[in-house]
Design a protein around this motif. Structure first.
Motif, PDB file in Angstrom:
ATOM      1  N   PHE A 671       0.843  -1.192   0.000  1.00 27.22           N
ATOM      2  CA  PHE A 671       0.000   0.000   0.000  1.00 27.22           C
ATOM      3  C   PHE A 671       0.885   1.252   0.000  1.00 27.22           C
ATOM      4  O   PHE A 671       2.093   1.179   0.218  1.00 27.22           O
ATOM      5  N   LEU A 672       0.244   2.378  -0.212  1.00 25.33           N
ATOM      6  CA  LEU A 672       0.860   3.696  -0.032  1.00 25.33           C
ATOM      7  C   LEU A 672       2.155   3.832  -0.813  1.00 25.33           C
ATOM      8  O   LEU A 672       3.177   4.301  -0.314  1.00 25.33           O
ATOM      9  N   GLY A 673       2.102   3.410  -2.076  1.00 23.68           N
ATOM     10  CA  GLY A 673       3.306   3.518  -2.879  1.00 23.68           C
ATOM     11  C   GLY A 673       4.431   2.665  -2.346  1.00 23.68           C
ATOM     12  O   GLY A 673       5.590   3.064  -2.369  1.00 23.68           O
ATOM     13  N   ASN A 674       4.071   1.451  -1.859  1.00 21.33           N
ATOM     14  CA  ASN A 674       5.044   0.510  -1.292  1.00 21.33           C
ATOM     15  C   ASN A 674       5.695   1.019  -0.019  1.00 21.33           C
ATOM     16  O   ASN A 674       6.788   0.583   0.347  1.00 21.33           O
ATOM     17  N   ALA A 675       5.025   1.919   0.668  1.00 20.94           N
ATOM     18  CA  ALA A 675       5.488   2.325   1.990  1.00 20.94           C
ATOM     19  C   ALA A 675       4.936   1.411   3.073  1.00 20.94           C
ATOM     20  O   ALA A 675       5.370   1.495   4.223  1.00 20.94           O
ATOM     21  N   MET A 676       3.981   0.548   2.716  1.00 23.74           N
ATOM     22  CA  MET A 676       3.391  -0.364   3.689  1.00 23.74           C
ATOM     23  C   MET A 676       3.183  -1.723   3.042  1.00 23.74           C
ATOM     24  O   MET A 676       2.785  -1.823   1.887  1.00 23.74           O
ATOM     25  N   THR A 677       3.472  -2.770   3.804  1.00 22.87           N
ATOM     26  CA  THR A 677       3.138  -4.120   3.375  1.00 22.87           C
ATOM     27  C   THR A 677       2.340  -4.797   4.481  1.00 22.87           C
ATOM     28  O   THR A 677       2.599  -4.591   5.672  1.00 22.87           O
ATOM     29  N   LEU A 678       1.369  -5.586   4.066  1.00 23.67           N
ATOM     30  CA  LEU A 678       0.571  -6.382   4.988  1.00 23.67           C
ATOM     31  C   LEU A 678       0.490  -7.789   4.419  1.00 23.67           C
ATOM     32  O   LEU A 678      -0.108  -8.004   3.360  1.00 23.67           O
ATOM     33  N   ASN A 679       1.101  -8.729   5.113  1.00 22.11           N
ATOM     34  CA  ASN A 679       1.113 -10.120   4.684  1.00 22.11           C
ATOM     35  C   ASN A 679       0.346 -10.963   5.695  1.00 22.11           C
ATOM     36  O   ASN A 679       0.407 -10.700   6.901  1.00 22.11           O
ATOM     37  N   GLY A 680      -0.357 -11.964   5.210  1.00 19.60           N
ATOM     38  CA  GLY A 680      -1.130 -12.777   6.130  1.00 19.60           C
ATOM     39  C   GLY A 680      -1.462 -14.136   5.563  1.00 19.60           C
ATOM     40  O   GLY A 680      -1.255 -14.416   4.373  1.00 19.60           O
ATOM     41  N   ALA A 681      -1.982 -14.979   6.425  1.00 20.71           N
ATOM     42  CA  ALA A 681      -2.355 -16.331   6.018  1.00 20.71           C
ATOM     43  C   ALA A 681      -3.413 -16.881   6.960  1.00 20.71           C
ATOM     44  O   ALA A 681      -3.390 -16.619   8.164  1.00 20.71           O
ATOM     45  N   LEU A 682      -4.343 -17.635   6.393  1.00 21.38           N
ATOM     46  CA  LEU A 682      -5.286 -18.461   7.135  1.00 21.38           C
ATOM     47  C   LEU A 682      -4.876 -19.904   6.910  1.00 21.38           C
ATOM     48  O   LEU A 682      -4.615 -20.299   5.768  1.00 21.38           O
ATOM     49  N   PHE A 683      -4.809 -20.703   7.955  1.00 25.07           N
ATOM     50  CA  PHE A 683      -4.283 -22.058   7.786  1.00 25.07           C
ATOM     51  C   PHE A 683      -5.064 -23.051   8.632  1.00 25.07           C
ATOM     52  O   PHE A 683      -5.663 -22.713   9.662  1.00 25.07           O
ATOM     53  N   ASN A 684      -5.036 -24.285   8.164  1.00 25.69           N
ATOM     54  CA  ASN A 684      -5.634 -25.413   8.862  1.00 25.69           C
ATOM     55  C   ASN A 684      -4.665 -26.581   8.708  1.00 25.69           C
ATOM     56  O   ASN A 684      -4.466 -27.079   7.601  1.00 25.69           O
ATOM     57  N   THR A 685      -4.048 -26.977   9.805  1.00 28.67           N
ATOM     58  CA  THR A 685      -3.020 -28.018   9.777  1.00 28.67           C
ATOM     59  C   THR A 685      -3.478 -29.217  10.590  1.00 28.67           C
ATOM     60  O   THR A 685      -3.879 -29.058  11.755  1.00 28.67           O
ATOM     61  N   ARG A 686      -3.402 -30.393  10.006  1.00 30.64           N
ATOM     62  CA  ARG A 686      -3.753 -31.628  10.687  1.00 30.64           C
ATOM     63  C   ARG A 686      -2.478 -32.424  10.963  1.00 30.64           C
ATOM     64  O   ARG A 686      -1.660 -32.646  10.062  1.00 30.64           O
ATOM     65  N   TYR A 687      -2.334 -32.843  12.209  1.00 30.07           N
ATOM     66  CA  TYR A 687      -1.188 -33.663  12.615  1.00 30.07           C
ATOM     67  C   TYR A 687      -1.660 -35.058  12.969  1.00 30.07           C
ATOM     68  O   TYR A 687      -2.666 -35.230  13.674  1.00 30.07           O
ATOM     69  N   ARG A 688      -0.927 -36.047  12.472  1.00 28.84           N
ATOM     70  CA  ARG A 688      -1.186 -37.436  12.795  1.00 28.84           C
ATOM     71  C   ARG A 688      -0.008 -38.001  13.576  1.00 28.84           C
ATOM     72  O   ARG A 688       1.158 -37.737  13.246  1.00 28.84           O
ATOM     73  N   ASP A 689      -0.312 -38.782  14.609  1.00 24.53           N
ATOM     74  CA  ASP A 689       0.731 -39.431  15.418  1.00 24.53           C
ATOM     75  C   ASP A 689       1.721 -38.405  15.965  1.00 24.53           C
ATOM     76  O   ASP A 689       2.941 -38.621  15.950  1.00 24.53           O
ATOM     77  N   LEU A 690       1.204 -37.299  16.431  1.00 26.84           N
ATOM     78  CA  LEU A 690       2.039 -36.237  16.984  1.00 26.84           C
ATOM     79  C   LEU A 690       2.900 -36.790  18.119  1.00 26.84           C
ATOM     80  O   LEU A 690       2.401 -37.425  19.049  1.00 26.84           O
ATOM     81  N   GLN A 691       4.214 -36.564  18.048  1.00 25.35           N
ATOM     82  CA  GLN A 691       5.141 -37.090  19.047  1.00 25.35           C
ATOM     83  C   GLN A 691       5.144 -36.197  20.283  1.00 25.35           C
ATOM     84  O   GLN A 691       5.350 -34.986  20.190  1.00 25.35           O
ATOM     85  N   VAL A 692       4.911 -36.827  21.430  1.00 26.62           N
ATOM     86  CA  VAL A 692       4.860 -36.124  22.708  1.00 26.62           C
ATOM     87  C   VAL A 692       5.802 -36.821  23.668  1.00 26.62           C
ATOM     88  O   VAL A 692       5.794 -38.052  23.774  1.00 26.62           O
ATOM     89  N   SER A 693       6.630 -36.033  24.371  1.00 26.83           N
ATOM     90  CA  SER A 693       7.637 -36.604  25.267  1.00 26.83           C
ATOM     91  C   SER A 693       7.481 -36.056  26.673  1.00 26.83           C
ATOM     92  O   SER A 693       7.009 -34.934  26.881  1.00 26.83           O
TER      93      SER A 693
END
Length: 915
Positions: A671-693
């Protein structure tokens, strides 16, 4: 809602800079002795500009980046002769309507040439000077790309930002990155990393983090070592989400890439010193020296010392404040070389030495409660690492790269495990005493990687590579754990864990294709296929009927094959850990991205991650035997090793792999002549057999690190990152992280309260395992639902006096759990799993057991630079409100639960000079 705003149109690549006229080039190069002013021999025939620029890069060693929107098809004039790089590039770009500027000392970016203002309409001062953000170049995709044009969730922090935010450790780095957390361990000098709630509590030689760490392309497998001290870095890139395709093993949560500063073509040196409370004394230095031809060397060092902030209680063994627990005593030295052998071959190599002589991290209830200590801490850790990258540019811009690395580390350490025993408890059989002693630990790793990839400026880009990594570990870890009655676990008050040959091996091939499609679409796909192997040969856990250090002087003598076969006073084997397992894996990545316009990038990503299984302590032998030559013993041992390698999850000596799959929708906006950047993400991650110690007590009464696979977990969230040049003198940056990270299905026994887990979590109703409880729905560790940070920098110049730069930073974190049980507090009563009755807690109530309440953290600094600019001075303060911040929990079951703590309020003075 954003589409109309984005389509309103902002010019490409810092168009606010287009009104600067001829000043564009002076902003790009301010040497006169910088890389653009270095002389090179050029021989570039007439050809399309895109190919001429590629030849320029090969012959000058300077990377040139260009947006796909720019016209590079026109012919460039021929160039032959010796001249400065800047002069040569200006010649090639003449009549092209393009110019260039440097970005973060990483390369050059092409931009449209500025439009000359007419005499009738003079450009005003306000029009000439507008705020802008420097271009940021990353290699997250294993190609040099502009951050805003890279369809991945990446945080890139350059050298100037690292220095400005005093990010000289993992913990300071974590304050700048969304969803990143770092925690401490005491008796292994380890720092554990978590991204979006995924990491590992297994800090031993058998464990691996779910966050992979790479330094200059070399995988760093141990959580101890040089990555703990950050100095002379060009940038740090943090890739969030599974990165199994390009980065392979242990990248189920993400990757941290450290890029050290490269030797440059100009001679310079700079040094800085820091002095602060707790007697902080830190020295940094860099010396860069160009040699004959196209060869340059760079030497860098960092030394960091500070007194410990743990106050010993009356009756403790005396040590100097500089040797107290939670002190700092680290040293890093790095020598790197860069040699442009010829127009097509470049060889970079480095040697690094890291040492840690601190007392170690020690948990405590808070900063004000003294700790009773009978075992002073001492660490002797030394790591040597060699890294090399040989790049050869072939025909048509195809690149062949060979990356090699070798690392070896030695560590010995003594650590107070009880933090409550008075002086003399280590020799009194009627007093509780625990000390943890790493007698020796050696880690060696070797990496080879061969990459073949196409040119960066073609519409179909491809990469294929082979990766090979091997690691060997051996360790002896002695643990004295004497109960008040002189006994211990399984009747043994001390143990020696000896793993003489424990290691791993990985071989994999991987590749990726990026295709530029019509109408600003891009399609990417990749895959990695490999084989992981882990093994333990001859690993033994040994119990002794007395104290190994105090009574035996560290000498075990002849060890019996098990407790039933031991004579009076004889040490004996409690666990046999022999195991060997292999796993094949294939991970894939698919991504579709779209440039909505010149200032907006959207992408949809699917990516997988793979973390191989880990080995752990094996089973125990029952029965009496005459010794290792007894045929019955040999038969029993063979059967036990087969059980260690079996598929029985309750008896085997390994844990299955962990996998992850992530679906992500991301955007990058300017934005604003490249004086501002806004980066983002929406995510959904599935873990199988998550290792717990965690630390558990087995059926024979012996305590050990035990890992298991949580059935599944889901992490949903949103991350935003803001960078905004608010004015010519101001900059605002920050992030916002929203996480919903929970176990979908996880049945286990409460490690710290095995008989009373139903106090906080429901029973599974399994009559055969009455202590089993249900953690399903609980929040993952190190995953606050809300966290954010803001940093504002403002500069004021007083003519002929100095430039004053002030910085203010704030970070907020919601509640953070440190345990899967999510207990929060102890009421003073415990629910007995077997009887269903409430009983009195012998250690009483506790308000905070296994979590960190929501908190704010404030930092500030003021920097002064004179007009000449050859030196600077900075006053800083961190944790200004002296907030008690807990990183992790050590003992949730004691009367005053103990935690690894962030430092209290610190302040100091930094001085720097450049020659």
């Amino acid at each position: 809602m954003l589409a109309p705003l984005l389509r309103s149109g902002f010019p490409l690549l810092l168009t606010a800079f287009l009104s600067l006229g001829s000043d564009t080039l002076s902003a790009a190069e301010t040497c006169p002795n910088g890389p653009l002013c270095a002389l090179h021999r050029f021989s570039i025939p007439a050809q399309p500009l895109s190919q001429a620029l590629l030849a320029f890069s090969r012959q000058s060693g300077l990377a040139v980046l260009a947006s796909s929107e720019l016209d590079l098809a026109r012919d460039a004039p021929p160039l032959d002769g010796e001249m400065a790089a800047r002069e040569a590039l200006e010649y090639l770009l003449r009549d092209s309507g393009l110019t260039f500027r440097r970005v973060n000392d990483q390369g050059l970016v092409l931009v449209p040439a500025p439009v000359k203002a007419s005499r009738r309409e003079p450009v005003t001062a306000d029009e000439e000077k507008k705020p802008y953000l420097d271009e940021v170049v990353v290699v997250a995709s294993k190609r040099r790309t502009n951050l805003q044009e890279t369809p991945m969730t990446v945080t890139a922090i350059g050298a100037k930002q690292l220095q400005a935010y005093r990010a000289d450790s993992l913990f300071k780095l974590a304050e700048l990155v969304p969803s990143l957390a770092a925690t401490r361990n005491g008796d292994h000098t380890a720092s554990m990393l978590y991204l979006r709630g995924i990491g590992s509590d297994n800090y031993t030689e058998a464990g691996d983090s779910g966050v992979a760490t790479h330094i200059d392309g070399i995988y760093s497998s141990r959580s101890q070592g040089s990555s703990a001290l950050l100095y002379d870095l060009d940038r740090v890139e943090v890739l969030r989400g599974p990165q199994g395709t390009l980065f392979g093993r242990n990248a189920t949560a993400g990757v941290i890439n450290y890029h050290t500063a490269r030797p440059e073509a100009e001679a310079f040196s700079r040094f800085s010193a820091t002095f602060g409370n707790y007697q902080r004394r830190k020295l940094n230095g860099v010396v860069n020296l160009p040699l004959a031809g196209e060869w340059a060397l760079r030497a860098a060092f960092a030394s960091d010392e500070a007194d410990g902030y743990t106050e010993p209680a009356r009756g403790s063994r005396f040590v100097k404040s500089s040797d107290r627990y939670n002190n700092t005593d680290r040293l890093g030295v790095r020598l790197s070389s860069s040699w442009q052998v010829n127009d097509g071959i470049n060889w970079w190599a480095s040697y690094e030495r890291f040492e840690d002589r601190g007392a170690g991290s020690l948990p405590a209830a808070d900063h004000d409660t003294p700790v009773l200590l009978d075992t002073p801490g001492a660490t002797d850790l030394a790591q040597d690492t060699v890294r090399s990258r040989l790049h050869w540019t072939l025909e048509n811009g195809v690149g062949l790269t060979y990356i090699a690395g070798y690392s070896r580390m030695h560590r010995s350490q003594i650590w107070d495990g009880d933090r409550s025993g008075a002086l003399g408890s280590e020799t009194d059989p009627l007093q509780y005493h625990q000390s943890n002693h790493t007698v020796w630990a050696h880690h060696r790793s070797v990496q080879h990687e061969l990459q073949l990839k196409s040119s960066d400026d073609v519409p179909l880009r491809w990469l294929i590579a082979y990766f090979d990594f091997a690691e060997h570990n051996d360790i002896r870890f002695d643990l004295e754990h004497q109960s008040a009655d002189g006994s211990g676990w399984g009747g043994a008050p001390s143990h020696s864990f000896q793993q003489p040959d424990r290691g791993s091996r990985l071989s994999a091939v991987y590749g990726q294709v990026d295709i530029d499609l019509p109408h600003r679409w891009q399609l990417s796909a990749g895959a990695r296929s490999g084989r992981d192997r882990r093994y333990d040969r001859g690993g033994r856990n040994i119990g002794c009927p007395d104290l190994i250090r105090s009574d035996r002087g560290g000498v075990l003598g002849e060890v019996a094959v098990n407790q039933d076969s031991a004579a009076e006073g004889q040490c004996f084997v409690t666990n046999y850990n022999d195991v060997s397992q292999s796993w094949n894996s294939t991970t894939v990545m698919a991504r579709l991205s779209y440039h909505l316009n010149e200032q907006a990038l959207l992408y949809l990503l699917y990516a997988e991650g793979f973390k191989p299984g880990i080995v752990q302590d094996g089973g125990s032998l029952a029965g009496a035997y005459t010794g290792t030559d007894d045929p019955a013993y040999r038969a029993a041992l063979t059967e036990l090793i087969a059980t260690n390698n079996s598929d029985d999850p309750d008896a085997r000596a390994y844990v299955e792999p962990e996998t992850s799959a992530n679906l992500e929708l991301g955007f990058k906006l300017s934005f604003l002549g490249n004086a501002m950047t806004l980066n983002g993400a929406l995510f959904n991650t599935r873990y199988r057999d998550l290792q717990v110690s965690g630390v558990t007590v087995d059926n024979f009464g012996f305590e050990r690190i035990h890992s298991t696979n949580a059935a599944s977990a889901t992490i949903r969230g949103m991350e935003l990152e803001l960078n905004w040049a608010t004015s010519l003198s101001g900059r605002l940056s920050g992030f916002l992280s929203l996480l919903d990270a929970r176990y979908d299905h996880f049945l286990a026994i409460d490690n710290d309260f095995p008989g009373y887990g139903q106090t906080w979590n429901p029973s599974t109703g399994n009559a055969e395992i009455p202590d089993q409880v249900d953690f399903s729905g609980n929040q993952l560790k190190q995953a606050p639902e809300l966290s954010f940070a803001l940093h504002y920098t403002h500069s004021v110049t007083v003519p002929d006096v100095a430039r004053f730069t002030s910085r203010l930073g704030v970070r907020y974190s919601d509640r953070v759990y440190f345990d899967e049980a999510n207990r929060e507090q102890r009421s003073g009563l415990l629910l007995d799993n077997s009887s269903g009755l409430w009983v009195e807690d012998p250690n009483g109530p506790a308000a905070i057991v296994d979590y960190q309440p929501a908190y704010w953290m404030w930092d500030a600094s003021v920097r002064i630079e004179p007009p000449a600019g050859h030196w600077w001075m900075e006053l800083y303060g961190e944790n200004l409100t002296d907030e008690l911040v807990r990183y992790d929990v050590q003992t949730p079951e004691v009367s005053q639960p103990e935690f690894y703590l962030a430092p209290p309020r610190t302040f100091g003075l930094r001085l720097g000079v450049e020659l």
